[in-house]
Design a protein around this motif. Structure first.
Motif, PDB file in Angstrom:
ATOM      1  N   GLN A  35      32.990 -23.343  -6.071  1.00 24.10           N
ATOM      2  CA  GLN A  35      34.273 -22.654  -6.168  1.00 24.10           C
ATOM      3  C   GLN A  35      34.102 -21.160  -6.421  1.00 24.10           C
ATOM      4  OE1 GLN A  35      32.982 -24.712  -8.486  1.00 24.10           O
ATOM      5  NE2 GLN A  35      33.963 -24.477 -10.487  1.00 24.10           N
ATOM      6  N   THR A  36      35.156 -20.409  -6.073  1.00 27.44           N
ATOM      7  CA  THR A  36      35.136 -18.968  -6.330  1.00 27.44           C
ATOM      8  C   THR A  36      35.674 -18.679  -7.724  1.00 27.44           C
ATOM      9  OG1 THR A  36      37.343 -18.606  -5.383  1.00 27.44           O
ATOM     10  CG2 THR A  36      35.446 -18.424  -3.898  1.00 27.44           C
ATOM     11  N   HIS A  37      35.197 -17.590  -8.293  1.00 27.86           N
ATOM     12  CA  HIS A  37      35.644 -17.102  -9.595  1.00 27.86           C
ATOM     13  C   HIS A  37      35.944 -15.611  -9.453  1.00 27.86           C
ATOM     14  CE1 HIS A  37      33.884 -20.590 -11.946  1.00 27.86           C
ATOM     15  NE2 HIS A  37      33.161 -20.655 -10.840  1.00 27.86           N
ATOM     16  N   THR A  39      35.318 -11.869 -10.472  1.00 27.01           N
ATOM     17  CA  THR A  39      34.064 -11.254 -10.914  1.00 27.01           C
ATOM     18  C   THR A  39      34.168 -10.569 -12.264  1.00 27.01           C
ATOM     19  OG1 THR A  39      34.680  -9.268  -9.700  1.00 27.01           O
ATOM     20  CG2 THR A  39      33.198 -10.817  -8.588  1.00 27.01           C
ATOM     21  N   SER A 106      30.910 -15.204   0.876  1.00 27.03           N
ATOM     22  CA  SER A 106      32.043 -15.842   0.200  1.00 27.03           C
ATOM     23  C   SER A 106      32.660 -14.951  -0.867  1.00 27.03           C
ATOM     24  CB  SER A 106      31.591 -17.167  -0.431  1.00 27.03           C
ATOM     25  OG  SER A 106      31.096 -18.053   0.549  1.00 27.03           O
ATOM     26  N   THR A 107      32.470 -13.649  -0.737  1.00 29.22           N
ATOM     27  CA  THR A 107      33.002 -12.688  -1.704  1.00 29.22           C
ATOM     28  C   THR A 107      34.151 -11.928  -1.062  1.00 29.22           C
ATOM     29  OG1 THR A 107      30.861 -12.473  -2.801  1.00 29.22           O
ATOM     30  CG2 THR A 107      32.457 -10.694  -3.145  1.00 29.22           C
ATOM     31  N   ARG A 119      36.785 -11.915  -5.828  1.00 34.64           N
ATOM     32  CA  ARG A 119      36.409 -13.322  -6.003  1.00 34.64           C
ATOM     33  C   ARG A 119      35.060 -13.568  -5.335  1.00 34.64           C
ATOM     34  NH1 ARG A 119      40.392 -16.055  -8.448  1.00 34.64           N
ATOM     35  NH2 ARG A 119      39.135 -17.958  -8.237  1.00 34.64           N
ATOM     36  N   THR A 120      34.236 -14.359  -5.998  1.00 33.66           N
ATOM     37  CA  THR A 120      32.885 -14.602  -5.501  1.00 33.66           C
ATOM     38  C   THR A 120      32.403 -15.969  -5.941  1.00 33.66           C
ATOM     39  OG1 THR A 120      30.684 -13.567  -5.309  1.00 33.66           O
ATOM     40  CG2 THR A 120      31.662 -13.648  -7.515  1.00 33.66           C
ATOM     41  N   THR A 121      31.257 -16.366  -5.437  1.00 38.06           N
ATOM     42  CA  THR A 121      30.612 -17.620  -5.828  1.00 38.06           C
ATOM     43  C   THR A 121      29.282 -17.322  -6.507  1.00 38.06           C
ATOM     44  OG1 THR A 121      29.453 -17.826  -3.715  1.00 38.06           O
ATOM     45  CG2 THR A 121      31.647 -18.853  -3.879  1.00 38.06           C
ATOM     46  N   ASP A 124      26.696 -16.522  -3.872  1.00 39.12           N
ATOM     47  CA  ASP A 124      26.742 -15.147  -3.374  1.00 39.12           C
ATOM     48  C   ASP A 124      26.125 -14.170  -4.374  1.00 39.12           C
ATOM     49  OD1 ASP A 124      27.745 -15.359  -0.819  1.00 39.12           O
ATOM     50  OD2 ASP A 124      29.530 -14.158  -1.194  1.00 39.12           O
TER      51      ASP A 124
END
Length: 241
Positions: A35-37, A39, A106-107, A119-121, A124
């Motif tokens: 999932q993305t979060h 930063t 994915s950023t 947002r990133t993983t 990434d």
């Protein structure tokens, strides 16, 4: 294995965590959580990498102002400096263009100038760490040395996170309390030396009830990830805060 080891982190306090860890000398790595979060301030490493790529394309070194502003942005996590360099790289468009070169797939840059809402993983961020620390990188040797130097001189009150599992480290942390939920996003990424080897570690999290809880969860996740990669029992220290 990593997912099972990290379950106590998720189960305590509702913290959602993603982790990516690599031992570059062996190539062993593990990733947990696609999932993305957001930063928060770990985006500042990405902003500096974009600035350095811009300077490389222009065939120049950073100006004195760019260098001192970048130092404040990374070492002291100064937000005004990040705002200034975000504008210098061309904002969201500039970051997105740099990330194509860096291999971050994915950023997504934050909207309306809010670089901290990028947002990133974890995967990434591991890719970004490889660009910062490895010779095979779109960043030149001098560019990599600059980022590494700043990440190794973080202000003492910010020397937490992935440093929990290493005696020598270079890192950048991020923290942000969300206005609606009042929950915290706590992130840490960097290179640490531990157990006679070197590791790149990226830990992203959200949903912690307090900042101290989030830091404790990130440090627990860091230790767990490195121990899992080494094949040694993960720590059992409680998450505090």
């Amino acid at each position: 294995m990593l997912a099972r080891s990290l379950e106590p982190v998720r189960a305590h306090g509702g913290t959602q965590v993603s982790v990516a860890v690599l031992e570059p000398s062996t190539g062993r790595q593990a990733v947990y959580g696609p999932q993305t979060h957001i930063t928060a301030s770990v985006a500042k490493v990405n902003i500096l990498a974009a600035l350095l790529l811009l300077a490389q394309r222009e065939g120049r070194s950073l100006t004195e102002w760019e260098t001192t502003t970048a130092a404040a942005m990374i070492q002291s996590s100064d937000n005004d400096s990040a705002d200034a360099l975000w504008r210098r790289i061309g904002g969201a468009e500039g970051l997105a263009e740099a990330n194509k070169t860096l291999g971050l797939t994915s950023t997504r840059p934050g909207p309306d100038g809010h670089w901290g809402l990028t947002r990133t993983t974890a995967a990434d961020q591991l890719t970004l760490l490889k660009a910062v620390f490895e010779d095979r990188s779109p960043l030149s040797q001098s560019s990599r040395r600059l980022i590494q130097g700043f990440m190794g001189r973080i202000d003492p009150d910010q020397a937490w996170g992935v440093s929990a599992e290493g005696s020598r480290w270079q890192l950048k942390n991020g923290w942000l309390q969300r206005s609606r939920s009042q929950r915290w996003a706590i992130n840490s990424m960097g290179r640490v030396k531990a157990h006679g080897s070197t590791f790149y570690v990226a830990v992203l999290s959200h949903g912690s009830p307090t900042m101290s809880h989030g830091i404790s969860a990130v440090e627990r996740a860091t230790r767990t990830a490195v121990h899992t990669l080494c094949g040694t029992p993960p720590p059992v220290a409680p998450i505090i805060g």
